[in-house]
Design a protein around this motif. Structure first.
Motif, PDB file in Angstrom:
ATOM      1  N   SER A  66     -12.774   9.126  -5.284  1.00 57.58           N
ATOM      2  CA  SER A  66     -11.422   8.560  -5.224  1.00 57.58           C
ATOM      3  C   SER A  66     -11.458   7.036  -5.276  1.00 57.58           C
ATOM      4  O   SER A  66     -10.627   6.405  -5.946  1.00 57.58           O
ATOM      5  N   ILE A  67     -12.426   6.454  -4.576  1.00 61.74           N
ATOM      6  CA  ILE A  67     -12.558   4.994  -4.574  1.00 61.74           C
ATOM      7  C   ILE A  67     -12.883   4.484  -5.974  1.00 61.74           C
ATOM      8  O   ILE A  67     -12.285   3.511  -6.457  1.00 61.74           O
ATOM      9  N   THR A  68     -13.830   5.153  -6.637  1.00 61.76           N
ATOM     10  CA  THR A  68     -14.214   4.732  -7.985  1.00 61.76           C
ATOM     11  C   THR A  68     -13.043   4.841  -8.952  1.00 61.76           C
ATOM     12  O   THR A  68     -12.774   3.919  -9.740  1.00 61.76           O
ATOM     13  N   ALA A  69     -12.330   5.970  -8.887  1.00 62.03           N
ATOM     14  CA  ALA A  69     -11.169   6.155  -9.766  1.00 62.03           C
ATOM     15  C   ALA A  69     -10.088   5.117  -9.468  1.00 62.03           C
ATOM     16  O   ALA A  69      -9.461   4.567 -10.387  1.00 62.03           O
ATOM     17  N   SER A  70      -9.885   4.823  -8.193  1.00 65.30           N
ATOM     18  CA  SER A  70      -8.858   3.848  -7.806  1.00 65.30           C
ATOM     19  C   SER A  70      -9.208   2.450  -8.299  1.00 65.30           C
ATOM     20  O   SER A  70      -8.338   1.711  -8.786  1.00 65.30           O
ATOM     21  N   LEU A  71     -10.479   2.079  -8.187  1.00 61.60           N
ATOM     22  CA  LEU A  71     -10.885   0.750  -8.641  1.00 61.60           C
ATOM     23  C   LEU A  71     -10.852   0.645 -10.166  1.00 61.60           C
ATOM     24  O   LEU A  71     -10.588  -0.432 -10.711  1.00 61.60           O
ATOM     25  N   CYS A  72     -11.108   1.759 -10.845  1.00 62.63           N
ATOM     26  CA  CYS A  72     -10.947   1.764 -12.309  1.00 62.63           C
ATOM     27  C   CYS A  72      -9.486   1.524 -12.676  1.00 62.63           C
ATOM     28  O   CYS A  72      -9.180   0.771 -13.614  1.00 62.63           O
ATOM     29  N   TYR A  73      -8.587   2.159 -11.936  1.00 65.46           N
ATOM     30  CA  TYR A  73      -7.153   1.924 -12.149  1.00 65.46           C
ATOM     31  C   TYR A  73      -6.816   0.450 -11.918  1.00 65.46           C
ATOM     32  O   TYR A  73      -6.097  -0.171 -12.715  1.00 65.46           O
ATOM     33  N   CYS A  74      -7.346  -0.118 -10.825  1.00 68.28           N
ATOM     34  CA  CYS A  74      -7.074  -1.524 -10.518  1.00 68.28           C
ATOM     35  C   CYS A  74      -7.597  -2.447 -11.614  1.00 68.28           C
ATOM     36  O   CYS A  74      -7.004  -3.498 -11.892  1.00 68.28           O
ATOM     37  N   TYR A  75      -8.692  -2.056 -12.228  1.00 67.91           N
ATOM     38  CA  TYR A  75      -9.294  -2.895 -13.266  1.00 67.91           C
ATOM     39  C   TYR A  75      -8.480  -2.863 -14.559  1.00 67.91           C
ATOM     40  O   TYR A  75      -8.286  -3.902 -15.202  1.00 67.91           O
ATOM     41  N   PHE A  76      -7.986  -1.681 -14.922  1.00 63.69           N
ATOM     42  CA  PHE A  76      -7.332  -1.541 -16.222  1.00 63.69           C
ATOM     43  C   PHE A  76      -5.816  -1.757 -16.180  1.00 63.69           C
ATOM     44  O   PHE A  76      -5.249  -2.291 -17.129  1.00 63.69           O
ATOM     45  N   ILE A  77      -5.152  -1.351 -15.093  1.00 58.95           N
ATOM     46  CA  ILE A  77      -3.688  -1.399 -15.074  1.00 58.95           C
ATOM     47  C   ILE A  77      -3.154  -2.688 -14.437  1.00 58.95           C
ATOM     48  O   ILE A  77      -2.551  -3.516 -15.127  1.00 58.95           O
ATOM     49  N   PRO A  78      -3.357  -2.915 -13.124  1.00 54.71           N
ATOM     50  CA  PRO A  78      -2.778  -4.123 -12.521  1.00 54.71           C
ATOM     51  C   PRO A  78      -3.285  -5.422 -13.126  1.00 54.71           C
ATOM     52  O   PRO A  78      -2.574  -6.428 -13.121  1.00 54.71           O
ATOM     53  N   SER A  79      -4.513  -5.421 -13.651  1.00 51.45           N
ATOM     54  CA  SER A  79      -5.044  -6.659 -14.227  1.00 51.45           C
ATOM     55  C   SER A  79      -4.242  -7.106 -15.444  1.00 51.45           C
ATOM     56  O   SER A  79      -4.266  -8.283 -15.813  1.00 51.45           O
ATOM     57  N   GLY A  80      -3.513  -6.168 -16.057  1.00 54.58           N
ATOM     58  CA  GLY A  80      -2.669  -6.520 -17.197  1.00 54.58           C
ATOM     59  C   GLY A  80      -1.270  -6.930 -16.807  1.00 54.58           C
ATOM     60  O   GLY A  80      -0.455  -7.275 -17.667  1.00 54.58           O
ATOM     61  N   ILE A  81      -0.970  -6.879 -15.514  1.00 55.02           N
ATOM     62  CA  ILE A  81       0.349  -7.261 -15.005  1.00 55.02           C
ATOM     63  C   ILE A  81       0.279  -8.693 -14.485  1.00 55.02           C
ATOM     64  O   ILE A  81      -0.704  -9.078 -13.850  1.00 55.02           O
ATOM     65  N   PRO A  82       1.292  -9.507 -14.756  1.00 53.97           N
ATOM     66  CA  PRO A  82       1.262 -10.892 -14.259  1.00 53.97           C
ATOM     67  C   PRO A  82       1.063 -10.945 -12.752  1.00 53.97           C
ATOM     68  O   PRO A  82       1.546 -10.082 -12.011  1.00 53.97           O
TER      69      PRO A  82
END
Length: 206
Positions: A14-30
């Motif tokens: 779950s941690i790995t999947a969550s950090l992958c989400y943080c890397y790909f999705i929020p990083s593209g948001i201002p």
């Protein structure tokens, strides 16, 4: 114990999947409140993860590395601050490793101003492991006798805790894998020749 191991595996997936989400999705948001809003589900998840474990050591590891450390770094990341933010963006392995491990890159300016002592990390780590093993053996075999000497027992436990933390931090040093120069977790404070040397250079890196 088997159930605890299964829970631990699920948690780290779950941690790995969550950090992958943080890397790909929020990083593209201002940066700012919108990125923070996109990270809120992950921050909430990381907060409750230790509740799914029962053993002390795994619970403490998840609570320290994820609930406290990763959440704090993600909060900084939401405002484009901290070790997870950079231009150009870091690689995914770098992002995951630095999100949940107590490591930081050496500050080159700080390093050039303050000379550091050469340190054989492998030798130092081996010595610490040997000392820790001996102390654990002493505490296991002579605990009943040591209870009569409370101060000695407390001091031994303090040394064991320090060595355990220092060893764990050393194993979490991912600099070699990622090709980066990482600050050492500590500077061998037990070899200090004075109190000033102990407090000045022996503390654990935050």
């Amino acid at each position: 114990m088997e159930e605890e191991i299964k829970n631990l595996i699920k948690i780290w997936l779950s941690i790995t999947a969550s950090l992958c989400y943080c890397y790909f999705i929020p990083s593209g948001i201002p940066k700012g409140k919108y990125r923070l809003l996109s990270l809120l589900p992950i921050l909430s998840l990381f907060t409750i993860l230790p509740l799914h474990l029962t053993c002390v050591f795994p619970t403490a590891a998840v609570a320290t590395g994820i609930t406290w450390l990763a959440n704090f770094k993600l909060l900084l990341f939401s405002f484009d601050l901290g070790p997870l933010s950079s231009n150009p963006p870091k690689s995914l392995p770098f992002f995951i490793a630095f999100a949940c491990l107590p490591t930081r890159i050496t500050n080159q300016n700080h390093k050039s101003q303050i000379p550091t002592k050469p340190r054989n990390l492998a030798l130092s780590l081996a010595i610490e492991i040997v000392i820790l093993s001996l102390l654990m053996g002493v505490l296991h075999d002579y605990r009943e006798r040591l209870i009569q000497h409370g101060i000695v027992l407390v001091l031994l436990y303090c040394v064991v805790v320090f060595l355990l933390v220092d060893i764990l931090f050393a194993f979490s040093n991912v600099g070699v894998v990622l090709g980066l120069e990482i600050e050492p977790p500590s500077d061998e404070p037990y070899l200090a020749t004075s109190l000033q040397d102990f407090w000045g250079g022996g503390g654990t890196s935050p």
